[in-house]
Design an enzyme around this catalytic site. Structure first.
Site, short mmCIF file in Angstrom:
data_model
loop_
_atom_site.label_atom_id
_atom_site.label_comp_id
_atom_site.label_asym_id
_atom_site.label_seq_id
_atom_site.Cartn_x
_atom_site.Cartn_y
_atom_site.Cartn_z
N HIS A 130 -5.44 5.88 -4.29
CA HIS A 130 -5.77 5.98 -5.76
C HIS A 130 -6.84 5.66 -6.05
O HIS A 130 -7.45 4.75 -4.72
CB HIS A 130 -4.38 5.64 -6.12
N GLU A 152 -8.27 3.04 -7.60
CA GLU A 152 -8.56 2.02 -7.90
C GLU A 152 -7.99 1.09 -6.63
O GLU A 152 -8.74 0.15 -6.46
CB GLU A 152 -7.02 1.39 -8.67
N CYS A 176 -1.41 2.71 -12.52
CA CYS A 176 0.07 2.37 -12.26
C CYS A 176 0.72 1.25 -11.90
O CYS A 176 0.04 0.02 -11.51
CB CYS A 176 -0.26 3.87 -11.19
N CYS A 214 -1.39 0.38 -8.48
CA CYS A 214 -2.22 -0.29 -8.74
C CYS A 214 -3.24 -1.01 -9.56
O CYS A 214 -3.77 -2.35 -8.78
CB CYS A 214 -3.17 1.04 -9.14
#
Length: 153
Positions: A57, A59, A87, A90
């Site tokens: 992701h 992040e 999420c 993260c």
């Protein structure tokens, strides 16, 4: 005197990363990580498809880059700008990295882990909570995501 970047400047850079991710057929989410004085340490978009990596992701990518750059597992005093509410995975990484501030554009009622879903920073097991600043660039980030998913229907 140089112009100081603003919160919207950093979010605009995150939106640029989101657009680039979408152009690569990744979910259009982008992130920028800055130190306490506003120097950009890392910027990235999602790379889950390109790397066949469900943890890639935006992040996670910028946290990894910044930690590698600093040679440390913690990033105190730093701020993360991301185009979608992180999420749970993260959000946990943000806590573990000890990021001081989290700015995110659009909320994620289905998959978010900050103000939706498990609300990671509100759990008793969460030992570190960043300052939260939602909503910066929300309209543009939400529009990018809507257009991306509408094109796939």
């Amino acid at each position: 005197m140089p112009i100081q970047p603003t919160k919207s400047t950093f979010m605009n850079l995150a939106l640029d990363e989101a657009r680039a991710a979408g152009a690569r057929d990744e979910v259009p989410i982008g992130a920028v990580l800055v130190d306490g004085v506003g120097n950009i340490l890392a910027r990235a978009g999602n790379r889950t498809e390109a790397g066949s990596d469900p943890t890639a992701h935006a992040e996670m990518e910028v946290i990894r880059q910044a930690c590698n750059l600093r040679g440390a597992a913690r990033l105190p005093g730093c701020a993360l700008y991301v185009t979608l509410e992180p999420c749970p995975m993260c959000a946990t990484a943000i806590s573990f990295a000890r990021l001081a501030r989290l700015y995110y554009a659009a909320p994620d009622p289905k998959g978010g882990g900050v103000e939706h879903g498990p609300r990671i920073f509100h759990q008793p097991s969460c030992h570190y909570r960043p300052e939260l600043y939602p909503g910066i660039g929300e309209g543009e980030a939400a529009a990018l995501l809507r257009a991306f998913f509408q094109a796939r229907r």
